[in-house]
Design a protein around this motif. Structure first.
Motif, PDB file in Angstrom:
ATOM      1  N   ASP A  21       0.819  -1.211   0.000  1.00  0.00           N
ATOM      2  CA  ASP A  21       0.000   0.000   0.000  1.00  0.00           C
ATOM      3  C   ASP A  21       0.853   1.262   0.000  1.00  0.00           C
ATOM      4  OD1 ASP A  21      -2.297  -1.540   0.103  1.00  0.00           O
ATOM      5  OD2 ASP A  21      -2.285  -1.637   2.308  1.00  0.00           O
ATOM      6  N   GLY A  22       2.141   1.083  -0.170  1.00  0.00           N
ATOM      7  CA  GLY A  22       3.040   2.220  -0.171  1.00  0.00           C
ATOM      8  C   GLY A  22       3.848   2.292   1.108  1.00  0.00           C
ATOM      9  N   GLU A  23       4.645   3.345   1.230  1.00  0.00           N
ATOM     10  CA  GLU A  23       5.480   3.488   2.415  1.00  0.00           C
ATOM     11  C   GLU A  23       4.637   3.851   3.632  1.00  0.00           C
ATOM     12  OE1 GLU A  23       9.891   4.793   0.868  1.00  0.00           O
ATOM     13  OE2 GLU A  23       8.494   6.386   1.477  1.00  0.00           O
ATOM     14  N   GLN A  24       5.020   3.260   4.750  1.00  0.00           N
ATOM     15  CA  GLN A  24       4.365   3.542   6.023  1.00  0.00           C
ATOM     16  C   GLN A  24       5.424   3.962   7.014  1.00  0.00           C
ATOM     17  OE1 GLN A  24       1.064   3.407   6.287  1.00  0.00           O
ATOM     18  NE2 GLN A  24       0.804   2.526   4.203  1.00  0.00           N
ATOM     19  N   VAL A  25       5.079   4.947   7.861  1.00  0.00           N
ATOM     20  CA  VAL A  25       6.035   5.431   8.861  1.00  0.00           C
ATOM     21  C   VAL A  25       6.196   4.388   9.939  1.00  0.00           C
ATOM     22  CG1 VAL A  25       6.540   7.195  10.590  1.00  0.00           C
ATOM     23  CG2 VAL A  25       5.503   7.842   8.394  1.00  0.00           C
ATOM     24  N   VAL A  26       7.461   4.037  10.220  1.00  0.00           N
ATOM     25  CA  VAL A  26       7.764   3.086  11.276  1.00  0.00           C
ATOM     26  C   VAL A  26       7.995   3.832  12.590  1.00  0.00           C
ATOM     27  CG1 VAL A  26       9.369   1.303  12.053  1.00  0.00           C
ATOM     28  CG2 VAL A  26       8.746   1.451   9.634  1.00  0.00           C
ATOM     29  N   GLY A  27       8.740   4.934  12.531  1.00  0.00           N
ATOM     30  CA  GLY A  27       9.037   5.728  13.714  1.00  0.00           C
ATOM     31  C   GLY A  27      10.143   6.715  13.410  1.00  0.00           C
ATOM     32  N   SER A  28      10.616   7.411  14.401  1.00  0.00           N
ATOM     33  CA  SER A  28      11.714   8.354  14.199  1.00  0.00           C
ATOM     34  C   SER A  28      12.923   7.869  14.976  1.00  0.00           C
ATOM     35  CB  SER A  28      11.307   9.765  14.636  1.00  0.00           C
ATOM     36  OG  SER A  28      10.951   9.752  16.022  1.00  0.00           O
ATOM     37  N   TRP A  29      14.096   8.243  14.483  1.00  0.00           N
ATOM     38  CA  TRP A  29      15.338   7.765  15.099  1.00  0.00           C
ATOM     39  C   TRP A  29      16.283   8.943  15.245  1.00  0.00           C
ATOM     40  CZ3 TRP A  29      16.715   3.213  17.161  1.00  0.00           C
ATOM     41  CH2 TRP A  29      18.065   2.963  17.443  1.00  0.00           C
ATOM     42  N   ALA A  30      16.749   9.192  16.490  1.00  0.00           N
ATOM     43  CA  ALA A  30      17.657  10.318  16.698  1.00  0.00           C
ATOM     44  C   ALA A  30      18.858   9.927  17.530  1.00  0.00           C
ATOM     45  CB  ALA A  30      16.918  11.477  17.383  1.00  0.00           C
ATOM     46  N   ALA A  31      18.928   8.647  17.898  1.00  0.00           N
ATOM     47  CA  ALA A  31      19.979   8.225  18.831  1.00  0.00           C
ATOM     48  C   ALA A  31      21.245   7.808  18.119  1.00  0.00           C
ATOM     49  CB  ALA A  31      19.468   7.096  19.703  1.00  0.00           C
ATOM     50  N   GLY A  32      21.195   7.629  16.826  1.00  0.00           N
ATOM     51  CA  GLY A  32      22.396   7.139  16.147  1.00  0.00           C
ATOM     52  C   GLY A  32      22.277   7.328  14.665  1.00  0.00           C
ATOM     53  N   SER A  33      23.068   6.515  13.932  1.00  0.00           N
ATOM     54  CA  SER A  33      23.087   6.640  12.481  1.00  0.00           C
ATOM     55  C   SER A  33      21.852   6.000  11.858  1.00  0.00           C
ATOM     56  CB  SER A  33      24.351   5.954  11.936  1.00  0.00           C
ATOM     57  OG  SER A  33      24.271   4.553  12.157  1.00  0.00           O
ATOM     58  N   PRO A  34      21.531   6.407  10.620  1.00  0.00           N
ATOM     59  CA  PRO A  34      20.396   5.790   9.922  1.00  0.00           C
ATOM     60  C   PRO A  34      20.564   4.270   9.794  1.00  0.00           C
ATOM     61  CG  PRO A  34      21.065   7.790   8.805  1.00  0.00           C
ATOM     62  CD  PRO A  34      22.115   7.550   9.845  1.00  0.00           C
ATOM     63  N   GLU A  35      21.777   3.780   9.571  1.00  0.00           N
ATOM     64  CA  GLU A  35      22.009   2.343   9.453  1.00  0.00           C
ATOM     65  C   GLU A  35      21.611   1.628  10.746  1.00  0.00           C
ATOM     66  OE1 GLU A  35      24.099   4.657   8.597  1.00  0.00           O
ATOM     67  OE2 GLU A  35      24.221   4.382   6.412  1.00  0.00           O
ATOM     68  N   GLU A  36      21.947   2.239  11.889  1.00  0.00           N
ATOM     69  CA  GLU A  36      21.571   1.656  13.187  1.00  0.00           C
ATOM     70  C   GLU A  36      20.049   1.638  13.344  1.00  0.00           C
ATOM     71  OE1 GLU A  36      25.449   2.782  15.937  1.00  0.00           O
ATOM     72  OE2 GLU A  36      23.754   4.178  15.804  1.00  0.00           O
ATOM     73  N   ALA A  37      19.395   2.688  12.808  1.00  0.00           N
ATOM     74  CA  ALA A  37      17.926   2.740  12.892  1.00  0.00           C
ATOM     75  C   ALA A  37      17.309   1.599  12.110  1.00  0.00           C
ATOM     76  CB  ALA A  37      17.425   4.094  12.366  1.00  0.00           C
ATOM     77  N   LEU A  38      17.800   1.428  10.842  1.00  0.00           N
ATOM     78  CA  LEU A  38      17.255   0.332  10.028  1.00  0.00           C
ATOM     79  C   LEU A  38      17.524  -1.034  10.676  1.00  0.00           C
ATOM     80  CD1 LEU A  38      18.141   1.522   6.404  1.00  0.00           C
ATOM     81  CD2 LEU A  38      15.862   1.318   7.420  1.00  0.00           C
ATOM     82  N   ALA A  39      18.765  -1.213  11.200  1.00  0.00           N
ATOM     83  CA  ALA A  39      19.111  -2.492  11.835  1.00  0.00           C
ATOM     84  C   ALA A  39      18.197  -2.770  13.034  1.00  0.00           C
ATOM     85  CB  ALA A  39      20.577  -2.486  12.260  1.00  0.00           C
TER      86      ALA A  39
END
Length: 409
Positions: A21-39
């Motif tokens: 159905d398209g992209e859905q927001v999972v959440g926001s990440w501010a504690a580290g790098s984008p790679e850490e957020a995805l992991a």
């Protein structure tokens, strides 16, 4: 910005997951790098995969109820639908949908199985009720009672039906057992009454048997004991605690009487055996009188033997006919000799015999003359007829002459 096939992180630190159905927001990440957020959110996804796999296994291999399985599926589906993980969420939804189908299929199978078990339980209980109602009319008290108790145990091991059906069948089952118990109780109450009557009657029979045990009126008392025994058998059984004692007393009284009688009869049999030997010797002595040559001497000899015979007592019954028959044979032979002597010496009989002989002789002489005359005249047919008549008269004359000889001529 960082991304992978199923998600990305934009410049603001917002995490997205890609779905049909398209992209859905999972959440926001501010504690580290984008790679850490995805992991981080990929690990969330892997946790959901593991959780679904475990649930699939439980549904497949355990007896997890449909209700609990649906609750677990709903809980996982909420997490998937919340889009708090990065991965193929559509694949997870498809697995959950298949799991729902599996649970529903299991639910229907169990429902059908429960229905089958219910039908089997109903049939089994109906069979138990039918057998119990049949047993309710049985007079095989012990066997039927044991079978009814076994049926109760079988009933307890069967699943319950719906309340109405179960209660109705149980009511019939319980009523059959109660009817049997009521009949059995009435039967044994009647049996107790009959056994009490038998006890009182047998006590009277025992009292009479004991009173007769010293009797020496052998024949009459033995006959009465036979009547008492018949009455005893017709009375039926008394209570177990009384029956053996009464029987021992009853039988003991008879034993006393019959033992005394046997002792007396044994002495009598020994005496009669000796009497038999004596009478057999006298019968042999009497038989020496025959044949009768001197009637007077024969009479005297038989009188002597008979006087000694009469002085001897009874002989055994089974030998009486034979030994007495020998004496009767000698007595009949002497009587026949007496009758022959009387006929021989009776003047009136001799005169009648002589007169008859003379008449027959005259008739024979006359016929002989008529035969000669007829032949001389040539009358052959008349001569033949007279010849036949002559033969008959001659036979009578010969017989009369023989009888006359018995009188001494």
């Amino acid at each position: 910005m960082s991304s992978d096939p199923w998600g990305r992180v934009d410049e603001t630190g917002t995490v997205y997951v890609r779905t049909a159905d398209g992209e859905q927001v999972v959440g926001s990440w501010a504690a580290g790098s984008p790679e850490e957020a995805l992991a981080y959110f990929e690990r969330k996804y892997e946790g959901l995969v593991v959780e679904i796999g475990l649930l699939e296994k439980r549904v497949q291999t355990t007896d997890l109820s449909a209700k609990d399985a649906q609750a677990a599926i709903g809980h996982i589906r909420e997490q998937v639908d919340a889009h708090h993980a990065v991965g193929d969420l559509d694949a997870l939804r498809a697995r959950l949908d298949k799991l729902v189908e599996k649970v529903e299929s299991r639910r229907e199978e169990r429902k059908a199985q429960r229905a089958k078990q219910s039908d089997e339980a109903r049939k089994a209980k109906e069979d138990l009720v039918a057998e119990a109602e049949q047993l309710a009319a049985s007079d095989q008290w012990r066997v039927a009672g044991e079978r009814l108790r076994a049926l109760v145990d079988t009933w307890k091991g069967l699943p319950r039906l719906d309340r109405k059906s179960d209660d109705e069948l149980w009511h019939r089952f319980s009523h059959a057992r109660s009817a049997f118990s009521k009949r059995r109780k009435a039967h044994f109450a009647q049996l107790d009454s009959q056994r009490e009557d038998a006890r009182r009657l047998k006590e009277r029979l025992v009292a009479e048997a004991e009173a007769l045990s010293g009797s020496t009126d052998w024949g009459a008392t033995a006959a009465r004991y036979r009547e008492l025994m018949a009455d005893w058998k017709a009375a039926g059984r008394a209570q177990r605690e009384h029956e053996d004692d009464l029987w021992n007393r009853f039988r003991g009284a008879q034993d006393v009487f019959f033992a005394a009688r046997s002792s007396v009869f044994a002495e009598r049999d020994a005496e009669q055996g000796e009497n038999l030997k004596l009478k057999e010797a006298l019968a042999e002595e009497a038989e020496q009188i025959l044949p009768v040559r001197d009637l007077k001497a024969a009479r005297a000899a038989f009188r002597s033997v008979n006087e000694r015979w009469e002085a001897i007592g009874h002989v055994p019954r089974d030998a009486r006919g034979k030994v007495e028959g020998r004496m009767h044979a000698v007595e009949r032979a002497i009587q026949e000799a007496e009758e022959a002597e009387w006929r021989r010496t009776n003047p009136e009989a001799r005169a009648r015999a002589a007169g008859l002989t003379g008449q027959l002789q005259a008739a024979v002489d006359k016929l002989r003359g008529q035969v000669e005359q007829a032949r001389a005249q040539g009358n052959t047919s008349r001569a033949d007829k007279l010849e036949r008549e002559l033969e008959g008269r001659q036979a009578l004359l010969d017989q009369a002459l023989k009888g006359l000889e018995e009188f001494g001529g």
